[in-house]
Design a protein around this motif. Structure first.
Motif, short mmCIF file in Angstrom:
data_model
loop_
_atom_site.label_atom_id
_atom_site.label_comp_id
_atom_site.label_asym_id
_atom_site.label_seq_id
_atom_site.Cartn_x
_atom_site.Cartn_y
_atom_site.Cartn_z
N ASP A 55 0.82 -1.22 0.00
CA ASP A 55 0.00 0.00 0.00
C ASP A 55 0.85 1.27 0.00
OD1 ASP A 55 -2.24 -1.66 0.14
OD2 ASP A 55 -2.21 -1.68 2.32
N GLY A 56 1.97 1.23 -0.71
CA GLY A 56 2.80 2.42 -0.84
C GLY A 56 3.75 2.66 0.31
N VAL A 57 3.91 1.68 1.21
CA VAL A 57 4.76 1.86 2.40
C VAL A 57 5.76 0.70 2.48
CG1 VAL A 57 4.82 2.10 4.91
CG2 VAL A 57 2.87 3.01 3.62
N ARG A 58 7.01 1.04 2.62
CA ARG A 58 8.04 0.02 2.80
C ARG A 58 7.86 -0.70 4.15
NH1 ARG A 58 13.90 2.48 0.92
NH2 ARG A 58 13.17 3.84 -0.77
N HIS A 59 8.03 -2.01 4.14
CA HIS A 59 8.08 -2.81 5.38
C HIS A 59 6.82 -2.64 6.24
CE1 HIS A 59 12.30 -2.99 4.24
NE2 HIS A 59 12.45 -1.69 4.46
N LEU A 60 5.69 -2.43 5.61
CA LEU A 60 4.48 -2.10 6.36
C LEU A 60 4.08 -3.19 7.35
CD1 LEU A 60 2.10 -0.24 6.96
CD2 LEU A 60 0.92 -1.18 4.96
N ALA A 116 8.65 17.64 7.60
CA ALA A 116 7.32 17.74 8.20
C ALA A 116 6.68 16.38 8.47
CB ALA A 116 6.40 18.56 7.30
N ASP A 117 7.11 15.34 7.77
CA ASP A 117 6.55 13.99 7.96
C ASP A 117 5.05 13.97 7.72
OD1 ASP A 117 9.15 13.49 8.68
OD2 ASP A 117 8.75 13.25 10.82
N LEU A 118 4.60 14.75 6.73
CA LEU A 118 3.18 14.92 6.47
C LEU A 118 2.74 14.31 5.13
CD1 LEU A 118 2.64 18.56 7.78
CD2 LEU A 118 1.52 16.50 8.66
N ASN A 119 3.55 13.45 4.56
CA ASN A 119 3.15 12.79 3.32
C ASN A 119 2.12 11.70 3.58
OD1 ASN A 119 4.45 13.86 0.94
ND2 ASN A 119 6.39 13.27 1.86
N THR A 120 1.40 11.36 2.54
CA THR A 120 0.55 10.17 2.52
C THR A 120 1.25 9.11 1.68
OG1 THR A 120 -0.62 10.91 0.54
CG2 THR A 120 -1.54 11.58 2.69
N PRO A 121 0.82 7.85 1.77
CA PRO A 121 1.43 6.83 0.91
C PRO A 121 1.36 7.18 -0.57
CG PRO A 121 0.21 5.77 2.66
CD PRO A 121 -0.09 7.24 2.77
N HIS A 130 8.77 7.00 7.71
CA HIS A 130 9.18 8.12 8.57
C HIS A 130 8.79 9.47 7.98
CE1 HIS A 130 13.59 8.46 6.78
NE2 HIS A 130 12.68 8.40 5.84
N GLY A 131 8.46 9.52 6.71
CA GLY A 131 7.95 10.75 6.11
C GLY A 131 6.44 10.87 6.12
N MET A 132 5.74 9.92 6.77
CA MET A 132 4.28 9.90 6.82
C MET A 132 3.74 9.90 8.25
SD MET A 132 3.64 6.82 4.07
CE MET A 132 4.93 6.37 2.92
N VAL A 133 4.63 9.91 9.23
CA VAL A 133 4.22 9.66 10.62
C VAL A 133 3.21 10.69 11.11
CG1 VAL A 133 5.02 9.40 12.98
CG2 VAL A 133 6.45 8.61 11.09
N LEU A 134 3.51 11.94 10.91
CA LEU A 134 2.65 12.99 11.46
C LEU A 134 1.30 13.00 10.77
CD1 LEU A 134 2.41 15.14 13.55
CD2 LEU A 134 3.66 16.71 12.06
N ARG A 135 1.28 12.77 9.48
CA ARG A 135 0.00 12.71 8.76
C ARG A 135 -0.84 11.54 9.29
NH1 ARG A 135 -0.93 15.22 3.80
NH2 ARG A 135 -3.14 15.01 3.21
N THR A 136 -0.19 10.43 9.62
CA THR A 136 -0.90 9.29 10.18
C THR A 136 -1.46 9.62 11.56
OG1 THR A 136 0.51 7.78 8.91
CG2 THR A 136 -0.67 6.84 10.79
N LEU A 137 -0.69 10.33 12.37
CA LEU A 137 -1.17 10.76 13.69
C LEU A 137 -2.37 11.69 13.58
CD1 LEU A 137 2.26 11.32 15.45
CD2 LEU A 137 0.49 9.70 16.18
N GLU A 140 -4.71 10.34 8.77
CA GLU A 140 -4.62 9.97 7.37
C GLU A 140 -3.34 9.18 7.15
OE1 GLU A 140 -5.73 12.99 4.32
OE2 GLU A 140 -5.63 14.36 6.03
N GLY A 141 -3.48 7.89 6.92
CA GLY A 141 -2.30 7.07 6.72
C GLY A 141 -2.69 5.62 6.50
N PRO A 142 -1.74 4.71 6.52
CA PRO A 142 -2.05 3.29 6.35
C PRO A 142 -3.01 2.81 7.44
CG PRO A 142 0.32 3.69 6.24
CD PRO A 142 -0.29 4.96 6.71
N SER A 143 -4.05 2.11 7.04
CA SER A 143 -5.09 1.71 8.01
C SER A 143 -4.51 0.88 9.14
CB SER A 143 -6.19 0.94 7.29
OG SER A 143 -5.68 -0.23 6.67
#
Length: 279
Positions: A55-60, A116-121, A130-137, A140-143
């Protein structure tokens, strides 16, 4: 740091990183954990191997298991102030969710980070979590990595500090959400940071410290260095200003990638963190 009761949670996770040689973060987590005094010290058992790109994330798949292990460790940590050390920035999912659940609207999160760590997958150029952490918090992020509704941050609770390497989608999101952000020059006057946090209405602060907020000329043991960062003494002043004004809900320190001069790096970290009030 001061001697009030607190728990150090060592989370040697590297799989969220898209950097070269990400396994250095494992050593970094253990070195950070050894530097910090603790009433209790717990090392979370993390799968050391790689996982699947999903789903667009390494080692999910590995990241999801690491999150469950961290949640389990937190459930046994009691009410002590939490210091979480990594590892990549993905270690912050459970600690920040814990702080949100405990303090609700009284909480602000200060995100010291060059990124900013605000990317989505879908928008991430690397697939590194590590570039999606804050957006997930923010929900919005991997379910597999999302917190429950009562554990999610809102944009108004967030203050970005020292961010200087943004992807276009992150810049658009920050502007659309009206997220407070302070540049490196602004952080050199700690009163501006205190005012930004006070404007959220918070009484408690969770501090996320990605060490790449520092300038690599002064601290080279970084996973993703970016020029133009803070001097260690400037970071120390900002951290002390926060903990003098707000109750500390917890803190995470991430992305320490020890280099050959790791003894010098340890000295820098001790200087930054020494004397901080934990309660």
């Amino acid at each position: 740091m001061t001697n009030e009761p607190h728990t150090v949670l060592v989370i040697p996770q590297w799989q969220g990183s898209a950097a070269r040689n990400p396994q250095r973060l494992v050593e970094g987590a253990h070195r950070l954990g050894a530097l910090l005094p603790a009433a209790r010290r717990t090392v979370v058992e993390i799968d050391p191997g790689p996982g699947q790109y999903l789903d667009g994330v390494r080692h999910l798949d590995v990241l999801a298991r690491s999150l469950e292990a961290t949640r389990a460790a937190l459930s046994r940590s009691g009410d002590d102030t939490l210091l979480a050390v990594g590892g990549d920035c993905g270690i912050e999912l459970a600690p920040v969710a814990r702080a949100v659940a405990r303090h609700g609207d009284d909480l602000a999160v200060v995100w010291f980070d060059a990124h900013a760590d605000l990317n989505t997958p879908d928008a991430s150029p690397s697939g590194g979590f590590h570039g999606m952490v804050l957006r997930t918090l923010l929900g919005e992020g991997p379910s597999q990595l999302l917190a429950g509704p009562g554990e999610r941050l809102s944009s108004r609770q967030l203050v970005l500090a020292g961010v200087r390497a943004l992807d276009p989608a992150e810049r658009d999101f920050i502007e659309a959400e009206g997220i407070r952000a302070l540049s490196v020059p602004a952080l050199r006057e700690p009163g501006q940071l205190v005012s930004a946090v006070a404007a959220t209405g918070a009484t408690h602060v969770y501090i996320h410290l990605d060490l790449d907020v520092l300038d690599p000329a002064h601290f080279p043991s970084l996973s993703c260095p970016e020029p133009g960062g803070l001097h260690p003494d400037e970071l120390r002043a900002a951290l002390h200003a926060l903990t003098r004004r707000f109750a500390l809900a917890g803190m995470g320190i991430t992305e320490h990638a020890p280099a050959a001069d790791s003894a010098d790096g340890d000295h820098v970290l001790q200087r930054i963190l020494g004397g901080m009030a934990l309660q």
